[in-house]
Design a protein around this motif. Structure first.
Motif, PDB file in Angstrom:
ATOM      1  N   GLN A 206      -0.890  12.491  -3.316  1.00  0.00           N
ATOM      2  CA  GLN A 206      -0.634  11.742  -2.432  1.00  0.00           C
ATOM      3  C   GLN A 206      -1.217  10.400  -2.460  1.00  0.00           C
ATOM      4  N   CYS A 209       0.845   8.258  -4.224  1.00  0.00           N
ATOM      5  CA  CYS A 209       2.227   7.874  -3.723  1.00  0.00           C
ATOM      6  C   CYS A 209       1.914   6.561  -2.689  1.00  0.00           C
ATOM      7  N   SER A 232       8.266  11.339  -0.766  1.00  0.00           N
ATOM      8  CA  SER A 232       7.483  10.629  -0.191  1.00  0.00           C
ATOM      9  C   SER A 232       8.178   9.194   0.435  1.00  0.00           C
ATOM     10  N   ARG A 237       5.654  12.658   4.289  1.00  0.00           N
ATOM     11  CA  ARG A 237       5.904  13.476   2.905  1.00  0.00           C
ATOM     12  C   ARG A 237       6.318  14.673   3.335  1.00  0.00           C
TER      13      ARG A 237
END
Length: 318
Positions: A206, A209, A232, A237
């Motif tokens: 994450q 991303c 995402s 997400r």
């Protein structure tokens, strides 16, 4: 709404699968047409998306194999460059789970020899989206020309990138050094969790991303095999489950997934710009559809993505 045409830039690879035993002193090779970008082009065309392939295709026997497969799938080959260099060959072995591992014979082959004059923006042919991926992004001498082309095409089309890391052939440091630049060029980045582990080892997905969104890319999709995919959109997400499949092998599954995402985004009228109208719900729908297309590809031998008429109503229900 007019159909979106998608152009795909990248390599064709002769995938050679071995039979026999080294201990018996002989191996036979069964050669099938492959290459990540070519597989994606085939999958898009079979799904019904008007698809234009931009590749340097050799005049050798493998080049004839590539042209036959792309043409039979409905891919427009008018943007291809006839090449004098030989085709790229990859020798594949499959493990017990059907996962393919490749050794490449790629030095001096046609796919990487792009010249600036061969990548004039007119070669897009009016496509609303340009997808590029795999070794074409990193193999010299053509990789620099490809990046220039992506930057120019981004003024006219949505840009999609799949790095498709080949660590046995290219040092992962090359991908690490270029990834933020690609995210600045791209509107869509799709990659596997294996790719991510090479590019950002031991980093939280994450957080990665968010770093890539900060560089400019709107949509990031990380596929996770049987665990599904992470989607995402600008930091919003969702997890998407994998579709059930009786796996024969996974050859071409990721390429089919990419095609599924782009096909559905095109059907929704979202391609052709910076994905300004994209929200998380639409991105999840695209990934769900893509997972079904990938599952169908896994259920047959080789990179043989489904045709639209082979998909069930359940496959199409997104």
């Amino acid at each position: 709404m007019p159909e979106s045409q998608i152009a795909v830039l990248g390599e064709c690879v002769a995938d050679a699968f071995t039979t026999g035993s080294p201990e018996e002193g002989e191996l036979a090779l069964r050669v099938l047409p492959g290459g990540g970008p070519a597989n994606t082009a085939v999958a898009l065309a079979r799904l019904g998306t008007p698809t234009r392939f931009l590749g340097r295709i050799s005049g050798d026997v493998f080049g004839g194999l590539f042209r036959a497969r792309l043409g039979a799938s409905g891919v427009n080959l008018s943007g291809c460059v006839p090449a004098s260099e030989p085709s790229t060959l990859a020798v594949a072995t499959l493990d017990a789970e059907g996962q393919a591992r490749y050794s490449f014979h790629a030095d001096g082959t046609a796919d990487w020899q792009w010249r600036r004059e061969e990548l004039d923006p007119a070669r897009l042919g009016g496509a609303s989206c340009l997808h590029a991926g795999s070794l074409t992004l990193v193999r010299p001498p053509g990789a620099a020309r490809v990046e220039e082309f992506l930057e120019a095409a981004g003024r006219m089309a949505t840009i999609s990138i799949d790095p498709n890391v080949r660590a046995a052939l290219v040092d992962p440091a090359v991908y690490q050094e270029r990834m933020l630049r690609w995210c600045a060029l791209a509107d869509v980045v799709k990659l596997s969790d294996d790719d991510l582990a090479h590019i950002h080892p031991d980093q939280d997905v994450q957080r990665v991303c968010d770093t890539w969104h900060g560089a400019g890319v709107r949509l990031v999709v990380v596929t996770r095999g049987s665990l599904g995919a992470l989607v995402s959109v600008d930091g919003a997400r969702a997890e998407v489950p994998a579709s059930a499949a009786d796996v024969v092998d996974t050859v071409g599954a990721g390429d089919s997934f990419t095609a599924g995402v782009l096909h559905l985004l095109g059907e929704r009228g979202l391609l052709g710009g910076r994905l300004d109208a994209l929200d998380l719900e639409a991105a999840v729908d695209a990934a769900l559809f893509a997972a079904r297309v990938a599952a169908r590809t896994c259920s047959v031998a080789g990179a043989n993505p489904p045709w639209a008429h082979e998909l069930s109503r359940e496959d199409l229900a997104v």
